[in-house]
Motif scaffolding. Sequence first.
Motif, PDB file in Angstrom:
ATOM      1  N   ALA A  97       0.825  -1.215   0.000  1.00 56.18           N
ATOM      2  CA  ALA A  97       0.000   0.000   0.000  1.00 56.18           C
ATOM      3  C   ALA A  97       0.856   1.260   0.000  1.00 56.18           C
ATOM      4  CB  ALA A  97      -0.943  -0.001   1.201  1.00 56.18           C
ATOM      5  N   ALA A  98       1.864   1.312   0.856  1.00 53.41           N
ATOM      6  CA  ALA A  98       2.724   2.498   0.909  1.00 53.41           C
ATOM      7  C   ALA A  98       3.449   2.697  -0.414  1.00 53.41           C
ATOM      8  CB  ALA A  98       3.726   2.375   2.052  1.00 53.41           C
ATOM      9  N   ALA A  99       3.921   1.603  -1.010  1.00 54.22           N
ATOM     10  CA  ALA A  99       4.619   1.693  -2.296  1.00 54.22           C
ATOM     11  C   ALA A  99       3.689   2.240  -3.373  1.00 54.22           C
ATOM     12  CB  ALA A  99       5.154   0.316  -2.696  1.00 54.22           C
ATOM     13  N   ARG A 100       2.426   1.810  -3.372  1.00 50.81           N
ATOM     14  CA  ARG A 100       1.461   2.298  -4.366  1.00 50.81           C
ATOM     15  C   ARG A 100       1.229   3.799  -4.208  1.00 50.81           C
ATOM     16  NH1 ARG A 100      -3.657  -1.850  -4.131  1.00 50.81           N
ATOM     17  NH2 ARG A 100      -2.493  -3.654  -3.395  1.00 50.81           N
ATOM     18  N   MET A 101       1.054   4.237  -2.969  1.00 51.17           N
ATOM     19  CA  MET A 101       0.777   5.651  -2.730  1.00 51.17           C
ATOM     20  C   MET A 101       1.997   6.501  -3.053  1.00 51.17           C
ATOM     21  SD  MET A 101      -1.728   5.555   0.605  1.00 51.17           S
ATOM     22  CE  MET A 101      -2.330   7.233   0.349  1.00 51.17           C
ATOM     23  N   LEU A 102       3.178   6.011  -2.699  1.00 51.57           N
ATOM     24  CA  LEU A 102       4.408   6.755  -3.001  1.00 51.57           C
ATOM     25  C   LEU A 102       4.613   6.906  -4.504  1.00 51.57           C
ATOM     26  CD1 LEU A 102       6.833   5.246  -0.343  1.00 51.57           C
ATOM     27  CD2 LEU A 102       6.375   7.691  -0.649  1.00 51.57           C
ATOM     28  N   SER A 103       4.413   5.837  -5.244  1.00 49.85           N
ATOM     29  CA  SER A 103       4.621   5.910  -6.686  1.00 49.85           C
ATOM     30  C   SER A 103       3.588   6.819  -7.346  1.00 49.85           C
ATOM     31  CB  SER A 103       4.582   4.509  -7.307  1.00 49.85           C
ATOM     32  OG  SER A 103       3.309   3.905  -7.131  1.00 49.85           O
ATOM     33  N   THR A 104       2.335   6.774  -6.868  1.00 47.04           N
ATOM     34  CA  THR A 104       1.304   7.645  -7.422  1.00 47.04           C
ATOM     35  C   THR A 104       1.656   9.104  -7.199  1.00 47.04           C
ATOM     36  OG1 THR A 104      -0.410   5.974  -7.020  1.00 47.04           O
ATOM     37  CG2 THR A 104      -1.157   8.236  -7.369  1.00 47.04           C
ATOM     38  N   LEU A 105       2.127   9.428  -5.996  1.00 43.27           N
ATOM     39  CA  LEU A 105       2.459  10.819  -5.670  1.00 43.27           C
ATOM     40  C   LEU A 105       3.681  11.295  -6.438  1.00 43.27           C
ATOM     41  CD1 LEU A 105       2.277  12.477  -2.197  1.00 43.27           C
ATOM     42  CD2 LEU A 105       4.321  12.768  -3.573  1.00 43.27           C
ATOM     43  N   THR A 106       4.749  10.526  -6.416  1.00 41.12           N
ATOM     44  CA  THR A 106       6.004  10.998  -7.006  1.00 41.12           C
ATOM     45  C   THR A 106       5.983  10.983  -8.534  1.00 41.12           C
ATOM     46  OG1 THR A 106       6.928   8.760  -6.789  1.00 41.12           O
ATOM     47  CG2 THR A 106       7.345  10.303  -4.997  1.00 41.12           C
ATOM     48  N   GLU A 107       5.382   9.959  -9.132  1.00 46.04           N
ATOM     49  CA  GLU A 107       5.388   9.849 -10.593  1.00 46.04           C
ATOM     50  C   GLU A 107       4.467  10.858 -11.267  1.00 46.04           C
ATOM     51  OE1 GLU A 107       4.471   5.819 -11.543  1.00 46.04           O
ATOM     52  OE2 GLU A 107       6.228   5.017 -10.492  1.00 46.04           O
ATOM     53  N   ASN A 108       3.517  11.417 -10.495  1.00 51.42           N
ATOM     54  CA  ASN A 108       2.564  12.365 -11.080  1.00 51.42           C
ATOM     55  C   ASN A 108       2.719  13.781 -10.539  1.00 51.42           C
ATOM     56  OD1 ASN A 108       0.685  10.485 -12.731  1.00 51.42           O
ATOM     57  ND2 ASN A 108       0.829   9.465 -10.735  1.00 51.42           N
ATOM     58  N   GLY A 109       3.780  14.008  -9.783  1.00 49.12           N
ATOM     59  CA  GLY A 109       4.081  15.346  -9.297  1.00 49.12           C
ATOM     60  C   GLY A 109       3.019  15.900  -8.371  1.00 49.12           C
ATOM     61  N   LEU A 110       2.443  15.045  -7.518  1.00 50.24           N
ATOM     62  CA  LEU A 110       1.384  15.468  -6.606  1.00 50.24           C
ATOM     63  C   LEU A 110       1.949  15.975  -5.284  1.00 50.24           C
ATOM     64  CD1 LEU A 110      -1.140  12.510  -7.127  1.00 50.24           C
ATOM     65  CD2 LEU A 110      -1.106  14.727  -8.301  1.00 50.24           C
ATOM     66  N   ASP A 111       1.167  16.802  -4.619  1.00 46.26           N
ATOM     67  CA  ASP A 111       1.506  17.238  -3.263  1.00 46.26           C
ATOM     68  C   ASP A 111       0.917  16.306  -2.219  1.00 46.26           C
ATOM     69  OD1 ASP A 111       2.832  20.023  -3.559  1.00 46.26           O
ATOM     70  OD2 ASP A 111       1.073  20.155  -4.863  1.00 46.26           O
ATOM     71  N   ALA A 112      -0.187  15.665  -2.577  1.00 49.40           N
ATOM     72  CA  ALA A 112      -0.845  14.750  -1.645  1.00 49.40           C
ATOM     73  C   ALA A 112      -1.672  13.742  -2.427  1.00 49.40           C
ATOM     74  CB  ALA A 112      -1.758  15.520  -0.681  1.00 49.40           C
ATOM     75  N   VAL A 113      -1.742  12.533  -1.903  1.00 42.42           N
ATOM     76  CA  VAL A 113      -2.616  11.519  -2.470  1.00 42.42           C
ATOM     77  C   VAL A 113      -3.397  10.894  -1.322  1.00 42.42           C
ATOM     78  CG1 VAL A 113      -0.812   9.737  -2.375  1.00 42.42           C
ATOM     79  CG2 VAL A 113      -2.755   9.450  -3.903  1.00 42.42           C
TER      80      VAL A 113
END
Length: 325
Positions: A92-108
């Motif tokens: 779960a943490a890996a999924r959230m980290l990749s979503t945030l970092t790969e898409n330039g998000l501030d929060a997910v």
Amino acid sequence: MTTGYSIAIRTLGTSPDSLKKELESIYSQTVLPRKVVIYIAHGYPLPDFRVGDEIYIPVRKGMVAQRALQYHEIDSEYIMMLDDDVVLDSDAAARMLSTLTENGLDAVVADVFMNHRLSSGQKIVAFVTNGVRPMFCGKKATRVYSSGAFGYINNPKSEWYPTESGAGPASLWKKSSWLKLHIEDELWMDRLGFAYGDDQLIFNKAYKNGLKTGMLFNSGCTHMDAKSTSGQYHADKNKLAWRTRGIYLLWHRSCYNLPDTSRFKRLYRTCCFTGRMSLILMSHAALSLRHMRIQPLTTFFKGIKEGRKFSNSKEFRTLPPYILK
């Protein structure tokens, strides 16, 4: 500040079994956190177990107060904020980290409540009782309307979507982005007895202040719903009045009283809110008829009265702007 992420959990410690399951899932992540910090309310005893090297920090009690922190104990770039009743799949943490970092998000934020999976009857009830409705088109996971109600995507096809709101049980933030929001300005919510709508207020504040926020579906975060805090709200006889008051103040703070509020926009937003509250009034009237009691109907007007009174108070009128400069 170091790379990687840390965990920040808010708790009262009154549901130790749920907290233990959560910690066990945290220490089973494929990407382990650098630190696990549990922010427990002052006066509540610490659990009599340790799962790993988690540390407890006593802080002021409150749904907002236990989140509106500077997180001095955490020096990682990202913070995963959790309630104390969430279980994480191992990735779960890996999924959230990749979503945030790969898409330039501030929060997910994790979609833990899955509104799109409600039955047709449940969706109708949500609309009538709160103005919440499905969105059958669009490119966002949620939208916050001028009435203060939110809409949710009815049939998500992508793993994640930009979002205007979110739920509090599980989210991942850039620490620097979180600190920019000055969530401590919203501590007024705790002083009302129950911080109704605090999650929407926080995530919508991020969106309206230009942060890039996303919602991740199938995040691997499961909400166990221990109700350690909300249970006190549901057991209180004044909960319907608190709810109506909370709806009013959430709308006033995040939708009505904004810098771009011309007379026309205020009139439009007032009309939208009035339409929403008309629906809610009908649901209160139906509840009164069902139970043959006038109280559900009177609590609606009591909540509106209390909300308007507080919105005119010096404390509320002198709050720092919701839209930061």
